[in-house]
Design an enzyme around this catalytic site. Sequence first.
Site, short mmCIF file in Angstrom:
data_model
loop_
_atom_site.label_atom_id
_atom_site.label_comp_id
_atom_site.label_asym_id
_atom_site.label_seq_id
_atom_site.Cartn_x
_atom_site.Cartn_y
_atom_site.Cartn_z
N LEU A 1 0.58 -2.10 -5.29
CA LEU A 1 0.07 -2.26 -3.80
C LEU A 1 -0.58 -0.74 -3.70
O LEU A 1 0.03 0.05 -4.11
CB LEU A 1 0.48 -2.02 -2.28
CG LEU A 1 1.06 -3.96 -2.36
CD1 LEU A 1 2.53 -4.01 -1.91
CD2 LEU A 1 -0.08 -4.88 -1.93
N PRO A 2 -1.79 0.16 -3.07
CA PRO A 2 -1.87 1.05 -2.89
C PRO A 2 -0.56 2.01 -2.50
O PRO A 2 -0.56 3.36 -3.67
CB PRO A 2 -2.90 1.56 -2.15
CG PRO A 2 -3.47 -0.11 -0.96
CD PRO A 2 -2.03 -0.43 -1.71
N THR B 1 2.90 2.87 -7.60
CA THR B 1 3.09 3.89 -7.85
C THR B 1 3.32 4.92 -6.12
O THR B 1 2.79 5.01 -4.96
CB THR B 1 2.49 4.96 -8.25
OG1 THR B 1 1.42 4.81 -9.50
CG2 THR B 1 2.72 7.01 -8.50
N LYS C 1 7.07 8.61 -13.03
CA LYS C 1 5.44 8.28 -13.64
C LYS C 1 4.47 9.35 -12.80
O LYS C 1 3.46 9.97 -12.94
CB LYS C 1 4.88 6.91 -12.44
CG LYS C 1 3.57 7.38 -11.89
CD LYS C 1 3.23 6.85 -13.09
CE LYS C 1 1.49 6.40 -12.58
NZ LYS C 1 0.13 6.29 -13.24
N LYS D 1 -3.05 11.24 -3.87
CA LYS D 1 -1.34 10.53 -3.36
C LYS D 1 -0.56 11.05 -4.12
O LYS D 1 0.50 11.77 -4.12
CB LYS D 1 -1.11 8.78 -2.93
CG LYS D 1 -0.02 8.81 -3.38
CD LYS D 1 -0.26 6.84 -2.88
CE LYS D 1 -1.06 7.00 -4.96
NZ LYS D 1 -0.28 6.18 -5.35
P1 NAD Z 1 -6.68 -0.28 -5.07
O1 NAD Z 1 -6.84 0.05 -3.66
O2 NAD Z 1 -7.84 -0.74 -5.95
O3 NAD Z 1 -5.74 -1.79 -4.57
C1 NAD Z 1 -4.88 -2.06 -3.57
C2 NAD Z 1 -5.49 -3.63 -3.28
O4 NAD Z 1 -3.73 -3.50 -2.35
C3 NAD Z 1 -6.19 -3.38 -2.61
O5 NAD Z 1 -6.93 -4.86 -3.26
C4 NAD Z 1 -6.12 -3.97 -1.47
O6 NAD Z 1 -6.58 -4.57 -0.45
C5 NAD Z 1 -4.30 -4.55 -1.74
N1 NAD Z 1 -3.22 -4.51 -0.15
C6 NAD Z 1 -3.44 -3.78 0.50
N2 NAD Z 1 -2.08 -3.52 0.71
C7 NAD Z 1 -2.00 -4.74 1.09
C8 NAD Z 1 -1.22 -5.76 1.54
N3 NAD Z 1 -0.19 -5.32 2.85
N4 NAD Z 1 -0.59 -7.31 1.57
C9 NAD Z 1 -1.83 -7.80 0.19
N5 NAD Z 1 -2.28 -6.88 -0.42
C10 NAD Z 1 -2.42 -5.34 -0.03
O7 NAD Z 1 -5.78 0.31 -6.04
P2 NAD Z 1 -5.01 -0.09 -7.89
O8 NAD Z 1 -6.55 1.27 -8.30
O9 NAD Z 1 -5.12 -1.42 -8.21
O10 NAD Z 1 -3.77 0.72 -7.64
C11 NAD Z 1 -2.61 -0.10 -7.09
C12 NAD Z 1 -1.54 0.90 -7.45
O11 NAD Z 1 -1.38 1.32 -8.65
C13 NAD Z 1 -1.24 2.21 -6.57
O12 NAD Z 1 -0.49 3.08 -6.10
C14 NAD Z 1 -2.50 3.50 -7.34
O13 NAD Z 1 -1.53 4.57 -6.88
C15 NAD Z 1 -1.60 3.12 -9.13
N6 NAD Z 1 -2.11 2.45 -10.21
C16 NAD Z 1 -3.68 2.86 -10.23
C17 NAD Z 1 -4.03 3.31 -11.36
C18 NAD Z 1 -6.35 3.02 -11.34
O14 NAD Z 1 -6.54 3.55 -12.52
N7 NAD Z 1 -6.68 2.73 -10.71
C19 NAD Z 1 -3.70 3.87 -12.93
C20 NAD Z 1 -2.22 3.50 -12.44
C21 NAD Z 1 -1.30 3.33 -11.77
#
Ligand code: NAD
Length: 319
Positions: free
Chosen positions: A86-87, A117, A192, A267
């Site tokens: 999740l975000p 994260t 992290k 964030k």
């Molecule tokens: P994103 O915004 O693409 O995806 C998050 C998903 O969670 C979305 O599809 C959203 O609809 C869903 N969501 C939000 N609230 C929800 C709820 N209550 N119930 C169900 N689904 C829900 O984000 P991301 O890029 O996939 O990143 C996710 C996490 O991973 C974050 O914490 C980010 O910091 C971490 N991260 C991301 C990357 C990257 O390169 N994108 C790399 C390492 C870590």
Amino acid sequence: MSATETTKQNQNNNAQNNKAAKPKIAFIGLGNMGTPMAENLLKAGYSLCVYDLSAPAIAHLQQSGATVADSPKAAAADAQVVISMLPAGEHVHSVYLGDNGLLSDLPKGTLVIDCSTIAAADARAVADAAIELGIEFLDAPVSGGTGGAIAGSLTFIVGGSAEAFARAEPILATMGKNIFHAGEHGAGQVAKICNNMLLGILMAGTAEAINLGVKNGLDPKVLSDIMLQSSGRNWTLEVYNPYPQVMNSVPSSNRYQGGFMTKLMRKDLNLAMQTAEKTKVDTPMGAKAAELYEAHTLEYGDKDFSSIMAFHDSSVLSK
Ligand code: NAD
């Protein structure tokens, strides 16, 4: 039954036994990272039931072979393991501890792996609530970006008990190559944010260096190749160059779409600054990167974090 039929029957039985031996998994959060991670679990033969707020994200996973649900509770109804991606902290809190939160509905012994994260304190709060209910919880944030998520080569940085870590390891190994046990609950999140503070500094610094070269007549690709073989070498130059068309298949060559959104980097830098402040540790470079990403998020929050390049030269947004 012919020999070929018998072999096929055996293969089917093996595949079914293989699936039966694996725990059923609920996967919640199918964004840029969650979707390819869930797809790698499906490829490895796990039965998956998925949920996201976004209908297209759910439909995509259904096409890939997952069962779909209309709530986190429905996704977890039959699962021995729950994974979330999740975000931010508020989303993790709402899914597990909020009104209608998932945790109180899970049977004892369920393993929850949160890969988002979030603040270490938030991870510890969910872990404490889980332990009270006889549920195992791991914070398991990842590094490696969307490329690593697609390739199944993520690094997992895990906090929690050794027993829960041992249970999670084979599952995480289908999505990642390096799986670290950082320590107790919250330790994964601390490691992290240290990493991501450094990444924010490296990305901002790399964009700044490339801009200085380009404004002084250098070709960005030539300069990047030089720095890649010199002492400025770093991960962003190796696999995530922020200047358009220097590398294929990176967000900068796709108008900074997809990847790791600027607002998520902001964030993470804020989480690092809060941790530094709470523990009275000096992080001047991290503070500068946090300031830059704070300003950049105002306009480019949904673009990939390498778009910090546009801070110096807005023409890169249309290259
Ligand atoms: P994103 O915004 O693409 O995806 C998050 C998903 O969670 C979305 O599809 C959203 O609809 C869903 N969501 C939000 N609230 C929800 C709820 N209550 N119930 C169900 N689904 C829900 O984000 P991301 O890029 O996939 O990143 C996710 C996490 O991973 C974050 O914490 C980010 O910091 C971490 N991260 C991301 C990357 C990257 O390169 N994108 C790399 C390492 C870590």
